[in-house]
Write a protein that holds these residues in place. Sequence first.
Motif, PDB file in Angstrom:
ATOM      1  N   ILE A  40      56.416  20.077  13.504  1.00 41.73           N
ATOM      2  CA  ILE A  40      57.522  19.250  13.012  1.00 41.73           C
ATOM      3  C   ILE A  40      57.280  18.767  11.584  1.00 41.73           C
ATOM      4  O   ILE A  40      58.159  18.902  10.722  1.00 41.73           O
ATOM      5  N   PRO A  41      56.102  18.201  11.248  1.00 48.27           N
ATOM      6  CA  PRO A  41      55.909  17.722   9.863  1.00 48.27           C
ATOM      7  C   PRO A  41      56.056  18.834   8.826  1.00 48.27           C
ATOM      8  O   PRO A  41      56.636  18.611   7.754  1.00 48.27           O
ATOM      9  N   ALA A  42      55.552  20.034   9.109  1.00 52.04           N
ATOM     10  CA  ALA A  42      55.653  21.132   8.143  1.00 52.04           C
ATOM     11  C   ALA A  42      57.102  21.541   7.931  1.00 52.04           C
ATOM     12  O   ALA A  42      57.529  21.797   6.796  1.00 52.04           O
ATOM     13  N   PHE A  43      57.875  21.597   9.001  1.00 47.24           N
ATOM     14  CA  PHE A  43      59.289  21.957   8.875  1.00 47.24           C
ATOM     15  C   PHE A  43      60.053  20.868   8.123  1.00 47.24           C
ATOM     16  O   PHE A  43      60.915  21.173   7.285  1.00 47.24           O
ATOM     17  N   CYS A  87      66.226  20.305  15.317  1.00 46.30           N
ATOM     18  CA  CYS A  87      66.555  20.514  16.724  1.00 46.30           C
ATOM     19  C   CYS A  87      65.395  21.238  17.409  1.00 46.30           C
ATOM     20  O   CYS A  87      64.823  22.170  16.866  1.00 46.30           O
ATOM     21  N   MET A  88      65.073  20.790  18.608  1.00 40.29           N
ATOM     22  CA  MET A  88      64.065  21.466  19.415  1.00 40.29           C
ATOM     23  C   MET A  88      64.429  21.305  20.876  1.00 40.29           C
ATOM     24  O   MET A  88      65.119  20.364  21.268  1.00 40.29           O
ATOM     25  N   LEU A 130      64.436  27.735   9.490  1.00 44.38           N
ATOM     26  CA  LEU A 130      64.556  28.399  10.783  1.00 44.38           C
ATOM     27  C   LEU A 130      63.193  28.838  11.297  1.00 44.38           C
ATOM     28  O   LEU A 130      62.450  29.536  10.603  1.00 44.38           O
ATOM     29  N   GLY A 131      62.889  28.448  12.512  1.00 43.35           N
ATOM     30  CA  GLY A 131      61.676  28.933  13.143  1.00 43.35           C
ATOM     31  C   GLY A 131      61.833  30.372  13.594  1.00 43.35           C
ATOM     32  O   GLY A 131      62.889  30.782  14.077  1.00 43.35           O
ATOM     33  N   VAL A 132      60.778  31.160  13.407  1.00 47.56           N
ATOM     34  CA  VAL A 132      60.734  32.550  13.875  1.00 47.56           C
ATOM     35  C   VAL A 132      59.650  32.623  14.949  1.00 47.56           C
ATOM     36  O   VAL A 132      58.479  32.370  14.660  1.00 47.56           O
ATOM     37  N   PRO A 133      60.010  32.935  16.198  1.00 46.38           N
ATOM     38  CA  PRO A 133      59.033  32.852  17.280  1.00 46.38           C
ATOM     39  C   PRO A 133      57.916  33.877  17.165  1.00 46.38           C
ATOM     40  O   PRO A 133      58.157  35.049  16.874  1.00 46.38           O
ATOM     41  N   VAL A 134      56.712  33.409  17.398  1.00 46.85           N
ATOM     42  CA  VAL A 134      55.544  34.280  17.521  1.00 46.85           C
ATOM     43  C   VAL A 134      55.180  34.280  19.001  1.00 46.85           C
ATOM     44  O   VAL A 134      54.745  33.259  19.545  1.00 46.85           O
ATOM     45  N   VAL A 163      65.561  23.121  11.314  1.00 44.43           N
ATOM     46  CA  VAL A 163      66.073  21.948  10.588  1.00 44.43           C
ATOM     47  C   VAL A 163      67.401  22.326   9.933  1.00 44.43           C
ATOM     48  O   VAL A 163      67.468  23.302   9.178  1.00 44.43           O
ATOM     49  N   TYR A 164      68.437  21.566  10.248  1.00 43.86           N
ATOM     50  CA  TYR A 164      69.765  21.811   9.692  1.00 43.86           C
ATOM     51  C   TYR A 164      70.174  20.675   8.750  1.00 43.86           C
ATOM     52  O   TYR A 164      69.944  19.494   9.082  1.00 43.86           O
ATOM     53  N   PRO A 165      70.824  20.979   7.619  1.00 40.65           N
ATOM     54  CA  PRO A 165      71.533  19.932   6.873  1.00 40.65           C
ATOM     55  C   PRO A 165      72.731  19.480   7.711  1.00 40.65           C
ATOM     56  O   PRO A 165      73.515  20.305   8.195  1.00 40.65           O
TER      57      PRO A 165
END
Length: 257
Positions: free
Chosen positions: A104-107, A92-93, A120-124, A162-164
Amino acid sequence: MPSASTTHLVLIPSYDPGPKVYETVTEALRHWAPVWVVVDGSTDGTAEGLTEMMRHSADLLVIIEPCNRGKGAAVLSGLTRARAQGYTHVLCMDSDGQHPASLIPAFMQASSAHPDTMILGVPVFAADAPRVRVYGRRLSNLFTNIETLGRHIGDSLFGFRVYPIEPLFRIMGARRSMRRFDFDPEAAVRLFWEGIAVCNIDAPVRYPRKAEGGISHFHYVRDNLLLIGMHIRLLLGLLYRMPRLLRAGARPRSCRR
């Protein structure tokens, strides 16, 4: 163009995002396929523009909902269709250009390596990030740390994840909450309670200015009250889950990259 995945897709809920959505979708398609956009009752003409984009890309699907029901409801609409078509994970974005499509590819790679984990993304934050956003999420993160009995959720409000599909679909189907801005924090906490492991990955976040097409639909009074009610509900839910979560080995894994 990347080859279309049969397991992982990018899901973008969208409500009156303005022209920024076209840039967001174009960038997402550069890095992943397929990309799905759920238009949540938009009235700004982007439903028509995205439909036109879809005519020129076999990797883009646009799902148009007739009325605005909220971010979480739009995600659930996409989840339901993705699950029926055999997909196992969604990234989700947001549609407003805040999230880094280049990651996206790394996640997705992290998710493929650990399919039972939520990524889970952690904002910088950059130096020009609005202070009210930074401080507000610190408070939300404090409550989330309590609700998960530790620092497992790197950031409760950042929606680049990214969620299952299966456990998230099951959790959302069992309640009426998680349909608006309460979706991101409640999804992370409830998936953690269900034993889903956590992988936190740093990701830069942008807040486009109005001159750059930046739009926010967050209403500080209404949506903060929604989030306060959600955290009260989660804290109460923690009380009867605490014995299980405190047992040795009962808590899911978490990691930080």
